[in-house]
Scaffold this active site. Structure first.
Site, PDB file in Angstrom:
ATOM      1  N   ARG A  13      -4.310   8.817   3.840  1.00 16.52           N
ATOM      2  CA  ARG A  13      -4.241   7.846   4.964  1.00 16.52           C
ATOM      3  C   ARG A  13      -4.613   8.191   6.298  1.00 16.52           C
ATOM      4  O   ARG A  13      -4.740   7.484   7.222  1.00 16.52           O
ATOM      5  CB  ARG A  13      -2.768   7.236   4.908  1.00 16.52           C
ATOM      6  CG  ARG A  13      -2.327   7.004   3.435  1.00 16.52           C
ATOM      7  CD  ARG A  13      -3.071   5.744   2.821  1.00 16.52           C
ATOM      8  NE  ARG A  13      -2.474   5.221   1.494  1.00 16.52           N
ATOM      9  CZ  ARG A  13      -3.152   4.018   1.141  1.00 16.52           C
ATOM     10  NH1 ARG A  13      -3.811   3.201   1.680  1.00 16.52           N
ATOM     11  NH2 ARG A  13      -2.704   3.848  -0.145  1.00 16.52           N
ATOM     12  N   GLU A  34       0.850  -1.352   0.015  1.00 20.89           N
ATOM     13  CA  GLU A  34      -0.032   0.091  -0.047  1.00 20.89           C
ATOM     14  C   GLU A  34       0.885   1.167  -0.079  1.00 20.89           C
ATOM     15  O   GLU A  34       0.523   1.985  -0.671  1.00 20.89           O
ATOM     16  CB  GLU A  34      -0.866  -0.005   1.138  1.00 20.89           C
ATOM     17  CG  GLU A  34      -2.138  -0.926   1.121  1.00 20.89           C
ATOM     18  CD  GLU A  34      -3.221  -0.903   2.261  1.00 20.89           C
ATOM     19  OE1 GLU A  34      -3.364   0.505   2.470  1.00 20.89           O
ATOM     20  OE2 GLU A  34      -3.847  -1.911   2.128  1.00 20.89           O
ATOM     21  N   ARG A  86       4.874  17.835  -1.339  1.00 22.23           N
ATOM     22  CA  ARG A  86       3.609  17.960  -2.138  1.00 22.23           C
ATOM     23  C   ARG A  86       3.101  16.425  -2.072  1.00 22.23           C
ATOM     24  O   ARG A  86       1.996  16.179  -1.658  1.00 22.23           O
ATOM     25  CB  ARG A  86       3.919  18.225  -3.431  1.00 22.23           C
ATOM     26  CG  ARG A  86       2.764  18.295  -4.370  1.00 22.23           C
ATOM     27  CD  ARG A  86       3.125  18.479  -5.900  1.00 22.23           C
ATOM     28  NE  ARG A  86       1.793  18.901  -6.581  1.00 22.23           N
ATOM     29  CZ  ARG A  86       1.635  19.201  -7.950  1.00 22.23           C
ATOM     30  NH1 ARG A  86       2.947  19.614  -8.447  1.00 22.23           N
ATOM     31  NH2 ARG A  86       0.710  19.420  -8.313  1.00 22.23           N
ATOM     32  N   HIS A  89       2.048   4.443  -3.583  1.00 22.35           N
ATOM     33  CA  HIS A  89       2.254   6.120  -3.691  1.00 22.35           C
ATOM     34  C   HIS A  89       3.588   5.976  -4.414  1.00 22.35           C
ATOM     35  O   HIS A  89       4.624   6.080  -3.970  1.00 22.35           O
ATOM     36  CB  HIS A  89       2.527   6.676  -2.230  1.00 22.35           C
ATOM     37  CG  HIS A  89       1.131   6.731  -1.650  1.00 22.35           C
ATOM     38  ND1 HIS A  89       0.362   8.004  -1.625  1.00 22.35           N
ATOM     39  CD2 HIS A  89       0.640   5.708  -0.797  1.00 22.35           C
ATOM     40  CE1 HIS A  89      -0.809   7.476  -0.670  1.00 22.35           C
ATOM     41  NE2 HIS A  89      -0.831   6.203  -0.341  1.00 22.35           N
TER      42      HIS A  89
HETATM   43  C1  LIG Z   1      -8.871   4.071   1.513  1.00 20.56           C
HETATM   44  C2  LIG Z   1      -8.048   3.524   0.142  1.00 20.56           C
HETATM   45  C3  LIG Z   1      -8.565   2.531  -0.285  1.00 20.56           C
HETATM   46  C4  LIG Z   1      -7.788   2.007  -1.645  1.00 20.56           C
HETATM   47  N1  LIG Z   1      -8.085   1.120  -2.006  1.00 20.56           N
HETATM   48  C5  LIG Z   1      -7.431   0.633  -3.088  1.00 20.56           C
HETATM   49  C6  LIG Z   1      -7.724  -0.600  -3.771  1.00 20.56           C
HETATM   50  O1  LIG Z   1      -8.601  -1.398  -3.621  1.00 20.56           O
HETATM   51  N2  LIG Z   1      -6.961  -0.975  -4.974  1.00 20.56           N
HETATM   52  C7  LIG Z   1      -5.716  -0.350  -5.251  1.00 20.56           C
HETATM   53  O2  LIG Z   1      -5.107  -0.787  -6.310  1.00 20.56           O
HETATM   54  N3  LIG Z   1      -5.559   0.824  -4.630  1.00 20.56           N
HETATM   55  C8  LIG Z   1      -6.289   1.253  -3.617  1.00 20.56           C
HETATM   56  N4  LIG Z   1      -5.834   2.285  -3.028  1.00 20.56           N
HETATM   57  C9  LIG Z   1      -4.455   3.110  -3.477  1.00 20.56           C
HETATM   58  C10 LIG Z   1      -4.994   4.190  -4.268  1.00 20.56           C
HETATM   59  O3  LIG Z   1      -5.625   3.842  -5.411  1.00 20.56           O
HETATM   60  C11 LIG Z   1      -3.795   5.117  -4.712  1.00 20.56           C
HETATM   61  O4  LIG Z   1      -2.951   4.176  -5.578  1.00 20.56           O
HETATM   62  C12 LIG Z   1      -2.722   5.587  -3.717  1.00 20.56           C
HETATM   63  O5  LIG Z   1      -3.528   6.049  -2.572  1.00 20.56           O
HETATM   64  C13 LIG Z   1      -1.557   6.310  -4.068  1.00 20.56           C
HETATM   65  O6  LIG Z   1      -2.342   7.633  -4.449  1.00 20.56           O
HETATM   66  P1  LIG Z   1      -1.939   8.536  -5.610  1.00 20.56           P
HETATM   67  O7  LIG Z   1      -1.979   7.836  -6.720  1.00 20.56           O
HETATM   68  O8  LIG Z   1      -2.587   9.801  -5.442  1.00 20.56           O
HETATM   69  O9  LIG Z   1      -0.256   9.013  -5.020  1.00 20.56           O
HETATM   70  P2  LIG Z   1       1.112   9.037  -5.930  1.00 20.56           P
HETATM   71  O10 LIG Z   1       1.359   7.603  -6.689  1.00 20.56           O
HETATM   72  O11 LIG Z   1       2.082   9.272  -5.055  1.00 20.56           O
HETATM   73  O12 LIG Z   1       0.746   9.974  -6.910  1.00 20.56           O
HETATM   74  C14 LIG Z   1       0.779  11.307  -6.501  1.00 20.56           C
HETATM   75  C15 LIG Z   1      -0.194  12.125  -7.492  1.00 20.56           C
HETATM   76  O13 LIG Z   1       0.476  12.181  -8.841  1.00 20.56           O
HETATM   77  C16 LIG Z   1      -0.133  12.274  -9.880  1.00 20.56           C
HETATM   78  N5  LIG Z   1      -0.021  10.993 -10.527  1.00 20.56           N
HETATM   79  C17 LIG Z   1       0.878   9.867 -10.220  1.00 20.56           C
HETATM   80  N6  LIG Z   1       0.993   8.794 -11.110  1.00 20.56           N
HETATM   81  C18 LIG Z   1       0.202   9.410 -12.275  1.00 20.56           C
HETATM   82  C19 LIG Z   1      -0.212   8.958 -13.372  1.00 20.56           C
HETATM   83  N7  LIG Z   1       0.150   7.737 -13.773  1.00 20.56           N
HETATM   84  N8  LIG Z   1      -0.925   9.201 -14.209  1.00 20.56           N
HETATM   85  C20 LIG Z   1      -1.626  10.828 -13.659  1.00 20.56           C
HETATM   86  N9  LIG Z   1      -1.456  11.360 -12.675  1.00 20.56           N
HETATM   87  C21 LIG Z   1      -0.584  10.645 -11.716  1.00 20.56           C
HETATM   88  C22 LIG Z   1      -1.851  12.046  -9.124  1.00 20.56           C
HETATM   89  O14 LIG Z   1      -2.418  13.586  -9.121  1.00 20.56           O
HETATM   90  C23 LIG Z   1      -1.603  11.533  -7.767  1.00 20.56           C
HETATM   91  O15 LIG Z   1      -2.619  11.729  -6.882  1.00 20.56           O
HETATM   92  C24 LIG Z   1      -6.430   2.641  -1.904  1.00 20.56           C
HETATM   93  C25 LIG Z   1      -6.186   3.848  -1.307  1.00 20.56           C
HETATM   94  C26 LIG Z   1      -7.033   4.523   0.123  1.00 20.56           C
HETATM   95  C27 LIG Z   1      -6.624   5.664   0.653  1.00 20.56           C
END
Ligand SMILES: Cc1cc2nc3c(=O)[nH]c(=O)nc-3n(C[C@H](O)[C@H](O)[C@H](O)COP(=O)(O)OP(=O)(O)OC[C@H]3O[C@@H](n4cnc5c(N)ncnc54)[C@H](O)[C@@H]3O)c2cc1C
Ligand SMILES: [Zn+2]
Length: 308
Positions: free
Chosen positions: A205, A85, A196, A89
């Protein structure tokens, strides 16, 4: 309960962010003097301070300037399962403990949330239970169901440890023996993340919907960061940061049951985006009450993966 944040370092600070914003260009702010002072040369408008610029950038989400502030630290005692998990990120750098190069004989392990709940309910110290898993000492009198939970978990840990050791004895090597290791296995990371991305991580989280262990990690990280970078207290969960919670209907589901911000009658009510769009009336938000709620949550979440 097992997670530890160690050796946290902060690179660059509020002044660096402000300087970068000034390179871009920053407007003047209203001076709070009456009738002119030195700071505004009598114009009523003055240059903002570093802190004011920083707050404005966080508040207005001009977030690229926040990427100059970088945090490096070690995470210990995270479960191998929930490390996945953490790795979701993507905007961060990490170096993880290797199960090929390091031996996991007699490995450390996390207690599952339900195991922690059973221990707490029955007032059994964690150390007593861990001794029992090691084969030293017995469990006290317990309701049948709770006993089965503790026995099953202990059995799984012992079995994995034995299988791992056995495969090593048979010459299979760590590379193969590691396939027997459980979700609960302790792992460690050296982690680097910019402000950021950290705000994004904490926003997701520090939420009742996050899994208990990720909440524990986020709470401990928030506390560790705050000691060296108090400005982190400008942010909290996504709902707080954005002024509206994106969880919408999920907040009323069993997972969202404990959200302290969902009651429209409370002084820390944060509406969902849907509620904002439907024109819900808002009461004034109490910063003081918010701080009380936040400290309670931090204490509870940092203490235990098993609560809530
Ligand atoms: C309560 C909860 C439940 C979840 N359940 C699941 C689940 O069931 N299955 C699952 O797979 N994941 C799950 N996740 C994980 C979630 O989908 C995200 O992968 C994780 O929280 C990372 O967030 P993020 O992509 O914002 O962060 P990061 O990967 O650090 O990205 C930061 C920001 O960068 C941008 N970014 C990063 N990569 C890209 C890209 N390729 N294209 C465009 N913009 C991008 C976005 O704006 C993103 O918000 C869960 C998360 C939470 C908090
Ligand atoms: Zn002035």
């Amino acid at each position: 309960m097992d997670i530890e944040i160690k050796n946290l370092k902060v690179f660059n600070g509020v002044e660096f962010v402000a300087r970068s914003a000034r390179v871009s260009g920053v407007g003047k702010v209203r001076c709070d003097c009456e009738g002119g002072c030195e700071r505004c040369s009598g114009t009523g408008l003055r240059e903002p301070t570093d802190e004011e610029i920083f707050e404005m950038i966080v508040e207005n989400d001009y977030s690229s300037a926040l990427e100059h502030v970088v945090f490096s630290f070690e995470i210990h005692g995270l479960s191998k399962g929930n490390a996945l998990e953490l790795l979701e990120h993507r905007i961060a750098s990490h170096t993880g403990r290797s199960t090929r190069y390091q031996s996991e004989l007699g490995f450390g392990y996390c207690l599952a949330p339900e195991v922690e709940r059973v221990l707490r309910r029955n007032r059994i110290p964690e150390s007593t239970y861990r001794e029992y898993v090691e084969g030293r000492g017995a469990l006290p009198e317990l309701p049948e169901r709770d006993r089965k939970v503790l026995e099953s978990y202990a059995g799984a840990m012992r079995c994995a440890r034995e299988a791992y050791a056995r495969l090593l004895e048979l010459g299979a090597g760590r590379e193969s023996a590691r396939y027997t290791l459980p979700f609960a296995l302790h792992t460690a990371y050296t982690y680097t993340i910019n402000l950021r991305s950290l705000i994004n991580f904490l926003g997701l989280r520090l939420c009742v919907r996050a899994s208990p262990e990720m909440r524990e990690l986020a709470a401990k990280l928030y506390i560790a960061v705050r000691e060296k970078f108090p400005w982190i207290s400008l942010v909290w969960c996504r709902g707080y940061n954005q002024g509206a919670c994106p969880e919408n209907e999920v907040r009323d589901s069993p997972q969202g049951r404990e959200c302290p911000f969902k009651n429209p009658e409370s002084s820390v009510f944060i509406p969902t985006k849907k509620q904002v769009r439907s024109g819900i009336e808002l009461r004034p938000f109490s910063r003081q009450e918010f701080e009380r709620v936040r400290e309670r949550l931090l204490e509870r979440w940092a203490q235990s993966s098993g609560s809530g």
